[in-house]
Structure formats: C-alpha cells, structure tokens
Design a protein around this motif. Sequence first.
Motif, PDB file in Angstrom:
ATOM      1  N   CYS A  26     -18.943   0.817   3.380  1.00 53.51           N
ATOM      2  CA  CYS A  26     -17.794  -0.120   3.100  1.00 53.51           C
ATOM      3  C   CYS A  26     -18.098  -0.749   1.439  1.00 53.51           C
ATOM      4  CB  CYS A  26     -17.607  -0.903   4.026  1.00 53.51           C
ATOM      5  SG  CYS A  26     -17.063  -0.465   5.807  1.00 53.51           S
ATOM      6  N   MET A  27     -19.318  -1.032   1.295  1.00 51.88           N
ATOM      7  CA  MET A  27     -19.405  -1.813   0.057  1.00 51.88           C
ATOM      8  C   MET A  27     -19.292  -0.531  -1.226  1.00 51.88           C
ATOM      9  SD  MET A  27     -22.247  -1.630  -2.453  1.00 51.88           S
ATOM     10  CE  MET A  27     -23.667  -1.507  -1.702  1.00 51.88           C
ATOM     11  N   THR A  28     -19.535   0.696  -1.069  1.00 46.15           N
ATOM     12  CA  THR A  28     -19.214   1.558  -1.936  1.00 46.15           C
ATOM     13  C   THR A  28     -17.773   1.882  -2.145  1.00 46.15           C
ATOM     14  OG1 THR A  28     -20.051   3.083  -0.433  1.00 46.15           O
ATOM     15  CG2 THR A  28     -21.609   2.602  -1.999  1.00 46.15           C
ATOM     16  N   HIS A  29     -17.069   1.707  -1.162  1.00 48.11           N
ATOM     17  CA  HIS A  29     -15.529   2.002  -0.782  1.00 48.11           C
ATOM     18  C   HIS A  29     -15.105   0.917  -1.930  1.00 48.11           C
ATOM     19  CE1 HIS A  29     -11.294   2.123   0.180  1.00 48.11           C
ATOM     20  NE2 HIS A  29     -11.466   1.054   0.469  1.00 48.11           N
ATOM     21  N   ASN A  30     -15.321  -0.381  -1.658  1.00 47.72           N
ATOM     22  CA  ASN A  30     -15.039  -1.530  -2.390  1.00 47.72           C
ATOM     23  C   ASN A  30     -15.330  -1.530  -3.943  1.00 47.72           C
ATOM     24  OD1 ASN A  30     -13.864  -2.537  -0.062  1.00 47.72           O
ATOM     25  ND2 ASN A  30     -15.321  -4.207   0.265  1.00 47.72           N
ATOM     26  N   LEU A  31     -16.526  -0.876  -4.234  1.00 44.96           N
ATOM     27  CA  LEU A  31     -17.016  -0.740  -5.447  1.00 44.96           C
ATOM     28  C   LEU A  31     -16.044   0.319  -6.427  1.00 44.96           C
ATOM     29  CD1 LEU A  31     -19.305  -1.613  -7.510  1.00 44.96           C
ATOM     30  CD2 LEU A  31     -20.592   0.140  -6.624  1.00 44.96           C
ATOM     31  N   LEU A  32     -15.729   1.305  -5.751  1.00 44.29           N
ATOM     32  CA  LEU A  32     -14.772   2.536  -6.344  1.00 44.29           C
ATOM     33  C   LEU A  32     -13.634   1.894  -6.484  1.00 44.29           C
ATOM     34  CD1 LEU A  32     -15.759   5.598  -3.830  1.00 44.29           C
ATOM     35  CD2 LEU A  32     -16.214   5.311  -6.519  1.00 44.29           C
ATOM     36  N   LYS A  33     -12.897   0.926  -5.804  1.00 49.04           N
ATOM     37  CA  LYS A  33     -11.855   0.215  -5.809  1.00 49.04           C
ATOM     38  C   LYS A  33     -11.795  -0.618  -6.908  1.00 49.04           C
ATOM     39  CE  LYS A  33      -9.181   1.607  -2.473  1.00 49.04           C
ATOM     40  NZ  LYS A  33      -7.564   2.183  -2.751  1.00 49.04           N
ATOM     41  N   LEU A  34     -13.027  -1.357  -7.270  1.00 49.36           N
ATOM     42  CA  LEU A  34     -13.183  -2.263  -8.482  1.00 49.36           C
ATOM     43  C   LEU A  34     -13.381  -1.433  -9.691  1.00 49.36           C
ATOM     44  CD1 LEU A  34     -13.683  -5.296  -9.239  1.00 49.36           C
ATOM     45  CD2 LEU A  34     -16.076  -4.769  -8.828  1.00 49.36           C
ATOM     46  N   PHE A  35     -14.059  -0.203  -9.538  1.00 51.32           N
ATOM     47  CA  PHE A  35     -14.194   0.533 -10.844  1.00 51.32           C
ATOM     48  C   PHE A  35     -12.871   1.110 -11.428  1.00 51.32           C
ATOM     49  CE2 PHE A  35     -14.710   5.059 -12.197  1.00 51.32           C
ATOM     50  CZ  PHE A  35     -15.180   4.850 -13.419  1.00 51.32           C
ATOM     51  N   ARG A  36     -11.972   1.324 -10.290  1.00 50.44           N
ATOM     52  CA  ARG A  36     -10.680   2.091 -10.926  1.00 50.44           C
ATOM     53  C   ARG A  36      -9.835   0.989 -11.416  1.00 50.44           C
ATOM     54  NH1 ARG A  36     -11.061   5.090  -5.417  1.00 50.44           N
ATOM     55  NH2 ARG A  36     -12.405   7.205  -6.110  1.00 50.44           N
ATOM     56  N   ALA A  37      -9.665  -0.172 -10.788  1.00 52.74           N
ATOM     57  CA  ALA A  37      -9.003  -1.452 -11.306  1.00 52.74           C
ATOM     58  C   ALA A  37      -9.607  -1.972 -12.666  1.00 52.74           C
ATOM     59  CB  ALA A  37      -9.138  -2.370 -10.320  1.00 52.74           C
ATOM     60  N   THR A  38     -10.826  -1.901 -12.976  1.00 53.23           N
ATOM     61  CA  THR A  38     -11.417  -2.161 -14.188  1.00 53.23           C
ATOM     62  C   THR A  38     -10.804  -1.061 -15.230  1.00 53.23           C
ATOM     63  OG1 THR A  38     -13.297  -3.191 -13.080  1.00 53.23           O
ATOM     64  CG2 THR A  38     -13.349  -2.627 -15.544  1.00 53.23           C
ATOM     65  N   LYS A  39     -10.823   0.057 -14.827  1.00 50.05           N
ATOM     66  CA  LYS A  39     -10.414   1.186 -15.832  1.00 50.05           C
ATOM     67  C   LYS A  39      -8.798   0.886 -16.251  1.00 50.05           C
ATOM     68  CE  LYS A  39     -11.746   5.179 -15.909  1.00 50.05           C
ATOM     69  NZ  LYS A  39     -12.035   6.803 -15.590  1.00 50.05           N
ATOM     70  N   GLN A  40      -8.074   0.704 -15.290  1.00 50.83           N
ATOM     71  CA  GLN A  40      -6.906   0.704 -15.453  1.00 50.83           C
ATOM     72  C   GLN A  40      -6.556  -0.683 -16.131  1.00 50.83           C
ATOM     73  OE1 GLN A  40      -5.058   0.542 -11.451  1.00 50.83           O
ATOM     74  NE2 GLN A  40      -5.287   2.535 -11.121  1.00 50.83           N
ATOM     75  N   ALA A  41      -7.358  -1.767 -15.898  1.00 50.94           N
ATOM     76  CA  ALA A  41      -7.181  -3.081 -17.059  1.00 50.94           C
ATOM     77  C   ALA A  41      -7.457  -2.583 -18.229  1.00 50.94           C
ATOM     78  CB  ALA A  41      -7.901  -4.220 -16.523  1.00 50.94           C
ATOM     79  N   GLN A  42      -8.605  -1.856 -18.603  1.00 48.29           N
ATOM     80  CA  GLN A  42      -8.979  -1.412 -20.038  1.00 48.29           C
ATOM     81  C   GLN A  42      -7.793  -0.735 -20.740  1.00 48.29           C
ATOM     82  OE1 GLN A  42     -12.757   0.268 -19.129  1.00 48.29           O
ATOM     83  NE2 GLN A  42     -13.768  -1.575 -19.293  1.00 48.29           N
ATOM     84  N   MET A  43      -7.210   0.328 -19.748  1.00 51.02           N
ATOM     85  CA  MET A  43      -6.336   1.094 -20.343  1.00 51.02           C
ATOM     86  C   MET A  43      -4.759   0.404 -20.819  1.00 51.02           C
ATOM     87  SD  MET A  43      -7.015   4.349 -17.947  1.00 51.02           S
ATOM     88  CE  MET A  43      -5.402   5.339 -18.468  1.00 51.02           C
ATOM     89  N   ALA A  44      -4.887  -0.651 -19.919  1.00 45.14           N
ATOM     90  CA  ALA A  44      -3.375  -1.427 -20.392  1.00 45.14           C
ATOM     91  C   ALA A  44      -3.233  -2.157 -21.590  1.00 45.14           C
ATOM     92  CB  ALA A  44      -3.231  -2.409 -19.145  1.00 45.14           C
TER      93      ALA A  44
END
Length: 455
Positions: free
Chosen positions: A437-455
């Motif tokens: 479950c922790m790695t699921h959350n980490l993947l969500k955090l990673f993708r959200a961070t990439k989206q924020a950097q691209m915005a």
Amino acid sequence: MGKTFRSYDMNQQLLLPPDLRQWLRADHLALYVSDVVESLDLSGILKVYEEGDGRGRPPYHPALMVKLLIYGYCIGKMSSRKLEQATHDDVAFRVLSCNQQPDHDSIAGFRKRHLQELGRLFVQVLQLCERAGLVKLGHVAIDGTKIKANASKYQSLSYERMKDAEHELAAEVARLLGEAQRIDEEEDELYGPGKRGDELPEELRDRETRLAKIRTLKAELEEEAKAAAAQKLAEKEKPAADRSRNWRRKWEVSDQGEILPLPKSKRNLTDPDSRMMKDLVTQSYQQGYNVQIGVDAQAQIIVGAKVVQAGNDQQQLVPMLQEVAQNLGRMPEAASADGGYFSAAALTDEAVRGVNLHVPPNQRAPDIGSLAEPLPASDSVQQRMWQKLKSTEGRAIYNLRQAIVEPVFAQIKHLRGFRQFLLRGLAQVEAEWLLVCMTHNLLKLFRATKQAQMA
C-alpha cells in the motif's frame, strides 16, 4: 561509535559516466524513490546495526536495501531472486545499488529482519501525500479483497482429520522408535556399544515434526472453540437490543459435555494463520487472507490498510475508520462501503458517530414510498440507511464508492501483479501489505509531482 557500512554514496563521481544519476532520465521513478527514501526516517532500521561488536564483513547500507525493495514493489518485482537479478540486468536497479549486487539471501534476510519497520514507512509516505494536497478525508471508500497466502490449500486439515492423523502418526512414530531401538540393540550386539543413541532416521524426524505441528493446531482450534462459546454465553447476559447478531457457531458439545471445534474447522500446516476463503469473483476457494483498504476520494490515496483472518467484512467498518484516524489524526467526513460491511452495531458505534456513513443494509430494500419523511424515531437502522441512500445526495455519494476504491485493487493486483503474499504469518503478512500500500501511494505521489512540474 557508529556501525561501519560498505561505502555507499549516490553522488560518487565515476569516469564514464561522470555521475550515476546520468544513467537515468532526471524524471525517472527510481531517482524519485531514492530521493523519497533519503527523506524518510530510517532510524528504526539503522539502530539495529548499532548492536554487536562490529566484527565480520560490513553489511550493505540499509538505504540501499530499502530503495531496492520499495522500487521493486513499485514495478512488480517482489521476489528476492528477481531483485538480485535486476541489480545485474536493470540500469535503474544498478543506479539505486550504486553498482553493488546484494545476493537474494541478503535481500530476503533484510526484508524479514526489518519488515515491521518497513511497514511503518506507510504512515510516513501517507503524510507526504497529505502535505502534497492528495488527501482531504472528505470521502473515504472502504473495501476488501482476498489475497492468496504463501501456502497450498491442500495442506489444510480439518479438526476431524487432525484427530485421525494424530493417532496414525503417533502409532507410526512409536513403530519407528521401536524399530530404531531394535536396530541399535542388534548393532550393539554385533559391533559393541558405541552409538550415541540420538541419530534418529529422517523418516522419524519428519513424522515427529508433523505430529507436533498437528497437535499444536488441534489445541489452538480447541481453545478458539472454548473462547467462542464463552463469548456467546456473555452475549446472552446482555440486553436483547445490545446483542450481536453476527454469530456463526464454531463449536459443538460432545456426549461428555466437552466443548469441541466443529469437525470441518480447518487449519493450514504451512501457514496456520491463513484461512480458507471464498473468492466472490471467481467463486472458488483459496488459502489466503482478507486484506482491507480505505481510499481517499481526492487522489485514490490509501489512508488505512489492514489484514484480517475473517472471511467476511461485517466487523471491519469501525476498525478501518479507526485505522484512518490513527494514521492521520482525524476521521473522514463521509465514508462508504458495500453491503458486506453493514451491521447495526457498527453504524451506531460511538467511535464513528461523527462520520456520514453510506453502507447499504444486506437485506432487501423496502419500497421508498413506504418510508415516511421524516422517519419516526422507532424505525430501524436499516430503514434509516435505505432512506439516506435513496435520497439524491446519498445516492450520489454512494455511487462514487466503486470508482474510488475498486481501481486501487485493480492497480495492485492486475497492473503490478501482486496476487500472493511472499511471507507467512499474520504479523508478517500485514507488514507486507502495508509495504504494498505504501508503494501504491508513492506511485500516486510521483505522478502528481510530475504533473505539477509539467504544468
């Protein structure tokens, strides 16, 4: 003096290429995992290495091992052998390990030794998600699924079979002991005394081990039956309105008045903590565990996770919401779960009084026209819940449940391939589930961070 580790420096300069990080794209998941692990508190793992006299070959750096495990669980490489192979063949793993190759025994030993601390990293990553705005606790959806144990269902014995097997094995052990004694006496007579007398044949050792395990499991079933009978007796002393209705008889009374487990009560010889459970999707039975998650509606972050041995979910609503509160310091505003979680006792529990619950009763819905507006105080919890769910607002909230929680199980089981626990025993399985479950959350955090950097 601190423990000495092998040299490990992610910023170590090499000739070709000049920097390990240049082997990967700057936005690669492996580098993100490395940065997150560097920010986590690993003191619970590190302090273990302060014990001892410092002799022997230095161990691999704990940060290296944690990064390998977390990245492996993120991309679906969970076995220690696959992780060892990846440190040779996969550039991302070579970067995380600084070109070191821990063998699979070292990886498996590290995971087993520090599993509880690895599981506790779940809360640290969850708090990172909350700080990033991915958790709001406006609506948490709860659900469960069955995950196969690291054990075969064919290694399960019923209580009835245990009794027969105990007698059969005891007789066989006695026969083998007598045979061993006869051989010893013949050899002493032929060669003279000299054998130690404790060299048991392999066949005897196997039977004795199995016999001891069966006797232990048989005793556990008998204790559980007595505890269940005592609990049922205590329930009868309560007022009728407070009695639990979720009772499934787990014992019988012998002709001598002794409380015994039901003949078909089962335990597994390989993983005694696992249970035979029915998968409602495939309608098949498997040896496994019932895993539970609570998922926040904002970004599908898992905010609560547990593993239980019960085959159904009826008693899990309150514990799951309490798990959320323990992890984040507060209850969600609203929560939803399917009809398997419904019980009048759970919905009226003081611990969840402030949560707007949406859990359909597991009885047939009445005609909405028969529900007065407002309902009289004498109406049941079931009737009041049906009225809430048939309202426009209640229906809208409950309809979100499926889209919030079920895709998370799909991502874990189908996309990342986690369908069976590697470890055995409830404590270790629960820690492994927290790691998943922790790695699921980490993947969500990673993708959200990439989206924020691209915005």
